[in-house]
Design a protein around this motif. Structure first.
Motif, PDB file in Angstrom:
ATOM      1  N   GLU A 109     -27.945  48.607 -13.422  1.00 53.19           N
ATOM      2  CA  GLU A 109     -26.747  49.443 -13.365  1.00 53.19           C
ATOM      3  C   GLU A 109     -26.882  50.567 -12.341  1.00 53.19           C
ATOM      4  O   GLU A 109     -25.900  51.230 -12.024  1.00 53.19           O
ATOM      5  CB  GLU A 109     -26.452  50.027 -14.743  1.00 53.19           C
ATOM      6  N   SER A 110     -28.084  50.780 -11.843  1.00 49.83           N
ATOM      7  CA  SER A 110     -28.324  51.838 -10.863  1.00 49.83           C
ATOM      8  C   SER A 110     -28.577  51.232  -9.490  1.00 49.83           C
ATOM      9  O   SER A 110     -29.519  50.458  -9.309  1.00 49.83           O
ATOM     10  CB  SER A 110     -29.531  52.685 -11.277  1.00 49.83           C
ATOM     11  N   TYR A 111     -27.753  51.597  -8.520  1.00 53.48           N
ATOM     12  CA  TYR A 111     -27.951  51.069  -7.170  1.00 53.48           C
ATOM     13  C   TYR A 111     -29.299  51.515  -6.607  1.00 53.48           C
ATOM     14  O   TYR A 111     -29.993  50.733  -5.947  1.00 53.48           O
ATOM     15  CB  TYR A 111     -26.826  51.524  -6.239  1.00 53.48           C
ATOM     16  N   SER A 112     -29.682  52.755  -6.865  1.00 51.87           N
ATOM     17  CA  SER A 112     -30.959  53.265  -6.352  1.00 51.87           C
ATOM     18  C   SER A 112     -32.125  52.451  -6.895  1.00 51.87           C
ATOM     19  O   SER A 112     -33.064  52.113  -6.161  1.00 51.87           O
ATOM     20  CB  SER A 112     -31.127  54.741  -6.726  1.00 51.87           C
ATOM     21  N   ALA A 113     -32.075  52.129  -8.182  1.00 55.98           N
ATOM     22  CA  ALA A 113     -33.144  51.335  -8.787  1.00 55.98           C
ATOM     23  C   ALA A 113     -33.166  49.927  -8.196  1.00 55.98           C
ATOM     24  O   ALA A 113     -34.236  49.377  -7.912  1.00 55.98           O
ATOM     25  CB  ALA A 113     -32.953  51.272 -10.299  1.00 55.98           C
ATOM     26  N   VAL A 114     -31.986  49.351  -8.012  1.00 57.52           N
ATOM     27  CA  VAL A 114     -31.897  48.015  -7.410  1.00 57.52           C
ATOM     28  C   VAL A 114     -32.458  48.040  -5.995  1.00 57.52           C
ATOM     29  O   VAL A 114     -33.186  47.131  -5.582  1.00 57.52           O
ATOM     30  CB  VAL A 114     -30.431  47.529  -7.406  1.00 57.52           C
ATOM     31  N   PHE A 115     -32.153  49.093  -5.262  1.00 53.94           N
ATOM     32  CA  PHE A 115     -32.632  49.229  -3.885  1.00 53.94           C
ATOM     33  C   PHE A 115     -34.160  49.293  -3.851  1.00 53.94           C
ATOM     34  O   PHE A 115     -34.812  48.601  -3.058  1.00 53.94           O
ATOM     35  CB  PHE A 115     -32.037  50.493  -3.260  1.00 53.94           C
ATOM     36  N   ILE A 116     -34.736  50.113  -4.723  1.00 54.83           N
ATOM     37  CA  ILE A 116     -36.194  50.264  -4.763  1.00 54.83           C
ATOM     38  C   ILE A 116     -36.867  48.951  -5.166  1.00 54.83           C
ATOM     39  O   ILE A 116     -37.871  48.539  -4.573  1.00 54.83           O
ATOM     40  CB  ILE A 116     -36.583  51.392  -5.739  1.00 54.83           C
ATOM     41  N   CYS A 117     -36.316  48.282  -6.161  1.00 54.75           N
ATOM     42  CA  CYS A 117     -36.894  47.007  -6.612  1.00 54.75           C
ATOM     43  C   CYS A 117     -36.766  45.930  -5.538  1.00 54.75           C
ATOM     44  O   CYS A 117     -37.647  45.069  -5.404  1.00 54.75           O
ATOM     45  CB  CYS A 117     -36.213  46.549  -7.896  1.00 54.75           C
ATOM     46  N   THR A 118     -35.693  45.987  -4.770  1.00 57.44           N
ATOM     47  CA  THR A 118     -35.520  45.023  -3.687  1.00 57.44           C
ATOM     48  C   THR A 118     -36.566  45.240  -2.603  1.00 57.44           C
ATOM     49  O   THR A 118     -37.004  44.288  -1.946  1.00 57.44           O
ATOM     50  CB  THR A 118     -34.104  45.123  -3.092  1.00 57.44           C
ATOM     51  N   ILE A 119     -36.990  46.480  -2.408  1.00 52.87           N
ATOM     52  CA  ILE A 119     -38.086  46.748  -1.475  1.00 52.87           C
ATOM     53  C   ILE A 119     -39.349  46.023  -1.944  1.00 52.87           C
ATOM     54  O   ILE A 119     -40.080  45.429  -1.142  1.00 52.87           O
ATOM     55  CB  ILE A 119     -38.344  48.266  -1.359  1.00 52.87           C
ATOM     56  N   GLY A 120     -39.605  46.063  -3.252  1.00 48.29           N
ATOM     57  CA  GLY A 120     -40.758  45.343  -3.790  1.00 48.29           C
ATOM     58  C   GLY A 120     -40.661  43.850  -3.536  1.00 48.29           C
ATOM     59  O   GLY A 120     -41.648  43.195  -3.175  1.00 48.29           O
ATOM     60  N   ILE A 121     -39.466  43.302  -3.696  1.00 46.02           N
ATOM     61  CA  ILE A 121     -39.249  41.875  -3.437  1.00 46.02           C
ATOM     62  C   ILE A 121     -39.470  41.560  -1.964  1.00 46.02           C
ATOM     63  O   ILE A 121     -40.075  40.544  -1.607  1.00 46.02           O
ATOM     64  CB  ILE A 121     -37.826  41.474  -3.870  1.00 46.02           C
ATOM     65  N   SER A 122     -38.988  42.456  -1.093  1.00 46.57           N
ATOM     66  CA  SER A 122     -39.137  42.229   0.348  1.00 46.57           C
ATOM     67  C   SER A 122     -40.599  42.293   0.774  1.00 46.57           C
ATOM     68  O   SER A 122     -41.015  41.602   1.707  1.00 46.57           O
ATOM     69  CB  SER A 122     -38.321  43.266   1.129  1.00 46.57           C
ATOM     70  N   ILE A 123     -41.392  43.113   0.093  1.00 49.29           N
ATOM     71  CA  ILE A 123     -42.822  43.194   0.396  1.00 49.29           C
ATOM     72  C   ILE A 123     -43.520  41.896  -0.002  1.00 49.29           C
ATOM     73  O   ILE A 123     -44.391  41.387   0.708  1.00 49.29           O
ATOM     74  CB  ILE A 123     -43.457  44.389  -0.339  1.00 49.29           C
ATOM     75  N   ALA A 124     -43.121  41.332  -1.123  1.00 46.12           N
ATOM     76  CA  ALA A 124     -43.772  40.116  -1.622  1.00 46.12           C
ATOM     77  C   ALA A 124     -43.413  38.878  -0.805  1.00 46.12           C
ATOM     78  O   ALA A 124     -44.237  37.969  -0.647  1.00 46.12           O
ATOM     79  CB  ALA A 124     -43.386  39.898  -3.085  1.00 46.12           C
ATOM     80  N   GLN A 125     -42.194  38.836  -0.271  1.00 43.80           N
ATOM     81  CA  GLN A 125     -41.684  37.610   0.343  1.00 43.80           C
ATOM     82  C   GLN A 125     -42.575  37.017   1.435  1.00 43.80           C
ATOM     83  O   GLN A 125     -42.932  35.829   1.362  1.00 43.80           O
ATOM     84  CB  GLN A 125     -40.280  37.837   0.905  1.00 43.80           C
ATOM     85  N   PRO A 126     -42.967  37.761   2.473  1.00 41.82           N
ATOM     86  CA  PRO A 126     -43.762  37.132   3.537  1.00 41.82           C
ATOM     87  C   PRO A 126     -45.113  36.624   3.066  1.00 41.82           C
ATOM     88  O   PRO A 126     -45.631  35.637   3.599  1.00 41.82           O
ATOM     89  CB  PRO A 126     -43.913  38.254   4.577  1.00 41.82           C
ATOM     90  N   PHE A 127     -45.696  37.274   2.060  1.00 37.58           N
ATOM     91  CA  PHE A 127     -46.999  36.847   1.560  1.00 37.58           C
ATOM     92  C   PHE A 127     -46.899  35.528   0.790  1.00 37.58           C
ATOM     93  O   PHE A 127     -47.896  34.838   0.599  1.00 37.58           O
ATOM     94  CB  PHE A 127     -47.593  37.939   0.670  1.00 37.58           C
ATOM     95  N   ILE A 128     -45.686  35.188   0.362  1.00 36.81           N
ATOM     96  CA  ILE A 128     -45.462  33.913  -0.321  1.00 36.81           C
ATOM     97  C   ILE A 128     -45.023  32.842   0.672  1.00 36.81           C
ATOM     98  O   ILE A 128     -45.635  31.780   0.784  1.00 36.81           O
ATOM     99  CB  ILE A 128     -44.407  34.069  -1.433  1.00 36.81           C
ATOM    100  N   LEU A 129     -43.981  33.121   1.424  1.00 32.51           N
ATOM    101  CA  LEU A 129     -43.392  32.099   2.285  1.00 32.51           C
ATOM    102  C   LEU A 129     -44.298  31.689   3.437  1.00 32.51           C
ATOM    103  O   LEU A 129     -44.300  30.525   3.846  1.00 32.51           O
ATOM    104  CB  LEU A 129     -42.051  32.592   2.833  1.00 32.51           C
ATOM    105  N   ASN A 130     -45.071  32.614   3.973  1.00 32.88           N
ATOM    106  CA  ASN A 130     -45.922  32.277   5.114  1.00 32.88           C
ATOM    107  C   ASN A 130     -47.124  31.425   4.731  1.00 32.88           C
ATOM    108  O   ASN A 130     -47.866  30.974   5.604  1.00 32.88           O
ATOM    109  CB  ASN A 130     -46.408  33.555   5.801  1.00 32.88           C
TER     110      ASN A 130
END
Length: 242
Positions: A109-130
């Motif tokens: 329900e909080s855009y700020s929280a969603v934004f911060i959590c999405t940063i965590g997802i973006s950090i994880a992505q290259p370490f998985i996909l590559n």
């Protein structure tokens, strides 16, 4: 459980199970990235943005973060594979992704929280996909590697001037990596793969990337990979898409 084929790789009986888990994690990652694609308007209204411009920018930023993570952290993912081992690196990244996704759901329900959590997802992505290429090289015989690498696909829509299609194809390089010029994606990263070698190994050519070659192909391929994409939102900014 395993057979030593040569000094370069081993063929594991459980390799397809491991690949299935990889594909599942990749699918979850893409869903997290594309969460707001089809509900952009509803989402920025929900988060209380007052006008369309600021609302759509805020929602676009959630997608842009994930792409930026892939661009800027890919080098560090390769370093991590060498330093800590690819399975430990991928495991840690999957945990980061899972925690970030759970918190994004709990505090959605909080855009700020969603934004911060999405940063965590973006950090994880290259370490998985590559790591798909490493999995293919270490666990699969040559004739199966193109199939493995083909499971990791990131569709991107680019907009620009009238020559955007040809400009991107020039960056990508010739379809056959062995004939692609130096300085292109396929020329530098395609490892000289060619049709003859692929035929001998009964596999597809590992040419790394695909780029649409016409406006008709653009619309058809976007319909396949991004069925919720709306051309109307981009027509004022560009005439051709890739």
């Amino acid at each position: 459980m395993e057979n030593t084929v040569d000094a370069q790789y081993r063929v594991y009986k459980r390799r397809w199970l491991v690949l299935s888990v990889y594909v599942l994690v990749d699918a979850i990652m893409q869903l997290l990235w594309a969460t707001f694609f089809s509900i952009t308007t509803e989402a920025w209204h929900f988060y209380g943005f007052k006008d369309q411009a600021s609302g759509e920018t805020a929602m676009s930023n959630l997608s842009m973060i994930v792409m930026l993570g892939m661009v800027f952290l890919s080098f560090f993912s390769i370093w991590a594979y060498d330093k800590f081992g690819w399975y430990k690196t991928v495991g840690a990244a999957a945990i980061i992704m899972a925690i970030s996704a759970l918190f994004r759901g709990f505090y959605g329900e909080s855009y700020s929280a969603v934004f911060i959590c999405t940063i965590g997802i973006s950090i994880a992505q290259p370490f998985i996909l590559n790591s798909f290429g490493i999995l293919a090289t270490k666990w699969f015989p040559p004739k199966e590697r193109a199939t493995v690498n083909g499971k990791a696909v990131i569709p991107i829509v680019l907009a620009g001037s009238n020559d955007i299609i040809q400009s991107v194809r020039n960056i990508v390089g010739a379809t056959e990596p062995s004939k692609a010029e130096h300085g292109t994606i396929r020329g530098d990263l395609g490892k000289g793969d060619n049709y003859e070698k692929a035929d001998l190994e009964h596999r597809l050519v590992a040419n790394l990337i695909h780029a649409s070659d016409s406006e008709m192909a653009v619309k058809r391929e976007i319909g396949i990979w991004l069925p919720d994409f709306h051309f109307d939102s981009c027509e004022k900014e560009a005439r051709q898409y890739l």
